[in-house]
Design a protein around this motif. Structure first.
Motif, PDB file in Angstrom:
ATOM      1  N   ILE A 171       0.858  -1.190   0.000  1.00 46.69           N
ATOM      2  CA  ILE A 171       0.000   0.000   0.000  1.00 46.69           C
ATOM      3  C   ILE A 171       0.891   1.235   0.000  1.00 46.69           C
ATOM      4  N   PRO A 172       0.804   2.092  -1.013  1.00 47.46           N
ATOM      5  CA  PRO A 172       1.659   3.289  -1.028  1.00 47.46           C
ATOM      6  C   PRO A 172       1.243   4.288   0.050  1.00 47.46           C
ATOM      7  N   ILE A 173       2.245   4.813   0.744  1.00 45.98           N
ATOM      8  CA  ILE A 173       2.007   5.801   1.802  1.00 45.98           C
ATOM      9  C   ILE A 173       2.396   7.162   1.238  1.00 45.98           C
ATOM     10  N   THR A 174       1.429   8.056   1.163  1.00 49.49           N
ATOM     11  CA  THR A 174       1.631   9.364   0.528  1.00 49.49           C
ATOM     12  C   THR A 174       2.024  10.409   1.565  1.00 49.49           C
ATOM     13  N   SER A 179       8.411  16.632   5.229  1.00 50.54           N
ATOM     14  CA  SER A 179       7.708  16.364   6.480  1.00 50.54           C
ATOM     15  C   SER A 179       8.524  15.442   7.380  1.00 50.54           C
ATOM     16  N   SER A 180       8.247  15.504   8.678  1.00 48.82           N
ATOM     17  CA  SER A 180       8.900  14.588   9.612  1.00 48.82           C
ATOM     18  C   SER A 180       8.461  13.154   9.361  1.00 48.82           C
ATOM     19  N   TYR A 181       7.280  12.980   8.758  1.00 48.62           N
ATOM     20  CA  TYR A 181       6.767  11.635   8.476  1.00 48.62           C
ATOM     21  C   TYR A 181       7.666  10.909   7.476  1.00 48.62           C
ATOM     22  N   TYR A 182       8.154  11.651   6.495  1.00 49.62           N
ATOM     23  CA  TYR A 182       9.025  11.045   5.485  1.00 49.62           C
ATOM     24  C   TYR A 182      10.275  10.461   6.134  1.00 49.62           C
ATOM     25  N   ILE A 197       6.643   4.372  -0.721  1.00 48.02           N
ATOM     26  CA  ILE A 197       6.413   5.780  -0.364  1.00 48.02           C
ATOM     27  C   ILE A 197       6.080   6.568  -1.620  1.00 48.02           C
ATOM     28  N   ASN A 198       4.965   7.273  -1.580  1.00 43.91           N
ATOM     29  CA  ASN A 198       4.540   8.126  -2.693  1.00 43.91           C
ATOM     30  C   ASN A 198       4.743   9.580  -2.280  1.00 43.91           C
ATOM     31  N   LEU A 199       5.697  10.258  -2.922  1.00 47.02           N
ATOM     32  CA  LEU A 199       5.993  11.644  -2.574  1.00 47.02           C
ATOM     33  C   LEU A 199       5.105  12.597  -3.356  1.00 47.02           C
ATOM     34  N   GLY A 216     -10.669   9.312  -1.281  1.00 47.39           N
ATOM     35  CA  GLY A 216     -10.172   8.191  -2.056  1.00 47.39           C
ATOM     36  C   GLY A 216      -9.090   8.504  -3.063  1.00 47.39           C
ATOM     37  N   GLN A 217      -8.555   9.727  -3.043  1.00 45.56           N
ATOM     38  CA  GLN A 217      -7.514  10.050  -4.013  1.00 45.56           C
ATOM     39  C   GLN A 217      -6.231   9.280  -3.722  1.00 45.56           C
ATOM     40  N   TYR A 218      -5.935   9.098  -2.424  1.00 46.13           N
ATOM     41  CA  TYR A 218      -4.806   8.274  -2.005  1.00 46.13           C
ATOM     42  C   TYR A 218      -5.311   7.249  -1.000  1.00 46.13           C
ATOM     43  N   LEU A 219      -4.499   6.219  -0.765  1.00 48.07           N
ATOM     44  CA  LEU A 219      -4.926   5.136   0.122  1.00 48.07           C
ATOM     45  C   LEU A 219      -4.422   5.295   1.547  1.00 48.07           C
ATOM     46  N   ALA A 220      -3.258   5.917   1.715  1.00 48.24           N
ATOM     47  CA  ALA A 220      -2.694   6.014   3.064  1.00 48.24           C
ATOM     48  C   ALA A 220      -1.770   7.212   3.173  1.00 48.24           C
TER      49      ALA A 220
END
Length: 504
Positions: A171-174, A179-182, A197-199, A216-220
């Motif tokens: 599952i791609p994580i956008t 960001s600190s998340y990256y 990872i989807n940047l 619903g544009q991105y999944l996560a």
């Protein structure tokens, strides 16, 4: 001085999310431009900070807060400023007798460049202290601890319960590159978890990404738990996943060469947030707990006021009186946004307001200066507006020979303090061999009229000049806010149709 009659070239806002910012950001910043590399980190250009420490801020009397437009940092509700970060920083400014101006990060702007170039003094935007950020800025002591958690679209029927399951399901994580998340996701990859990872563009913020997850544009994506809690109250279609980082420290960012500002901010923060002992929750002040409850916790939430699905009746983009203000101001040949800015400053759009001095109604008209003999009639919104606009128009005509910025500054000062005190200040400027037609000179003189050695010889005596100077600057800054809101509203209507942006 920054001009305020024309639309500002950047989103420069003062201290006070427009309706549907998260919606607007989806249309404004839909995808990273083709010529933009999402993997460009913080992309800082200004690495040598200007010299502006606490003493300079005190001398100027203004603290500039850099932040993002969002439901938890800074937004407008019926023309007035709200937001966790705004209220918290404003508390510090009040305690230090400073006016607060807000600089909202524009779509092509870098917060670290804004800070180090002197456009702002403090970044207050729910920022985690990360090693890469510390290369360019100094951080205060923390004022919050947050957990990073994954957030899924409800389009995923059986959301993974662990980070390993996410990797297994590919599952791609956008997230944003800056960001600190990256960085946390990169740490997990380094630990052997093969994440996808989807940047996306650094112009997006967490709230806009959550909205895109909800439709619903991105999944996560990844969000701090407090931002998720706030967004979950008015967004449908998002659900919480596992925590991927615990107890990230949230702090304000300042220039590296501002040690005295850091000291003052840390003293303030120490009074509101302290770490507990082992296995203990942090200790927060009553004020900080009230803010947390208002913006992030259970109970009535400010987000209820700007739920995009709520049908707000009888309102406008800026205030409940937009149409009436436009009609009255247009008939007088005055910019209606400036009239709205005056009303926000005077009464916060309360038509029943009455001051200790007897000024009444939306524009705080004094009956003795009004052509309307009945005080009761001055509580009528339209009558009060027409009288207030007539008075401000007279002041504008009085200073009509000046350029537009100075003319409005003098007219606002006269509306607040009276032409007599403004005339005293101008005479004082002349005595000092300076130009009495420049607002900067006269604003300095108004401050001097608070000192006995100056006001004892003034025709109209003592003047609380600091209030008048702040009154003028805050109205001009609010005017910039309102211009930006209108610009965002028009952009939103072009992209999403009418009704997306409405009154808070």
């Amino acid at each position: 001085m920054r001009k305020f009659i024309n639309v500002p070239s950047r989103l420069y806002l003062a201290g006070t999310l427009a309706v549907g910012l998260f919606l607007n950001s989806c249309s404004f910043f839909d995808k990273a431009p083709a010529n933009e590399d999402p993997d460009q980190g913080l992309n800082v250009n200004v690495v040598e900070p200007v010299k502006r420490d606490y003493a300079d801020i005190k001398e100027n009397g203004v603290l500039r807060m850099i932040t993002r437009y969002s439901s938890n940092t800074y937004f407008l509700h019926q023309g007035l400023e709200w937001g966790f970060e705004y209220e918290f920083v404003n508390k510090f400014a009040d305690q230090h007798d400073l006016a607060l101006e807000v600089v909202v990060i524009g779509p092509d702007e870098n917060p670290y460049d804004l800070l180090n170039s002197g456009e702002g003094d403090i970044i207050a935007a729910n920022y985690t202290r990360t090693p890469e950020r510390k290369k360019y800025v100094e951080f205060t002591r923390p004022y919050n601890l947050v957990n990073q958690l994954l957030v899924f679209s409800e389009n995923i029927p059986n959301a993974p319960q662990t980070i390993e399951e996410i990797a297994k399901q590919e599952i791609p994580i956008t997230v944003r590159r800056n960001s600190s998340y990256y960085y946390r996701l990169q740490e997990l990859k380094a630990e052997g978890i093969d994440l996808s990872i989807n940047l996306v563009s650094n112009k997006k913020d967490t709230e806009s990404l959550l909205y895109e997850i909800s439709n619903g544009q991105y999944l996560a994506t990844v969000a701090d738990d407090n931002i998720y809690q706030a967004s979950n109250k008015y967004m449908q279609g998002i659900k919480k996943g596992p925590v991927i980082a615990k107890n990230d420290t949230i702090a304000w960012a300042i220039r590296k060469n501002a040690p005295n500002l850091k000291t003052e901010l840390n003293r303030f923060l120490y009074d509101h947030f302290r770490f507990g002992g082992p296995n203990e929750s942090p200790k927060r002040s009553t004020f900080l707990n009230v803010l947390r409850k208002r913006y992030f916790k259970e109970g009535p939430h400010i987000a209820n006021y700007y739920n995009p699905e709520t049908n707000m009746l009888g309102g406008g983009v800026i205030s409940p009186y937009d149409d009436l203000i436009k009609s009255v101001a247009d008939s007088a040949g005055i910019d209606w946004l400036l009239v709205a800015s005056i009303i926000a400053q005077e009464t916060k759009f309360n038509p029943n307001a009455k001051s200790w001095a007897g000024a009444v109604g939306l524009m705080q008209v004094l009956p003795r200066y009004s052509e309307i003999s009945s005080e009761e009639m001055l509580y009528d919104e339209e009558i009060n507006l027409r009288e207030g606009v007539r008075i401000i128009k007279e002041h504008l005509n009085h200073y009509s020979y000046m350029d537009s910025t100075d003319k409005w500054s003098f007219a606002l000062a006269a509306y607040n303090a009276g032409q007599g005190h403004v005339a005293d200040a101008r005479r004082l400027v002349i005595d000092q061999n300076r130009d009495p037609n420049e607002w900067k000179n006269v604003s300095d003189a108004l401050l001097k009229l608070m000192q006995r050695k100056y006001y004892k010889d003034a025709r109209y005596g003592f003047c609380r000049g600091i209030e008048t100077v702040r009154y003028v600057e805050e109205i001009k800054n609010r005017y910039n806010i309102y211009q930006t809101i209108l610009t965002l509203n028009k952009e939103s209507e072009r992209n999403a149709g009418p009704g997306v942006l409405g009154i808070f």
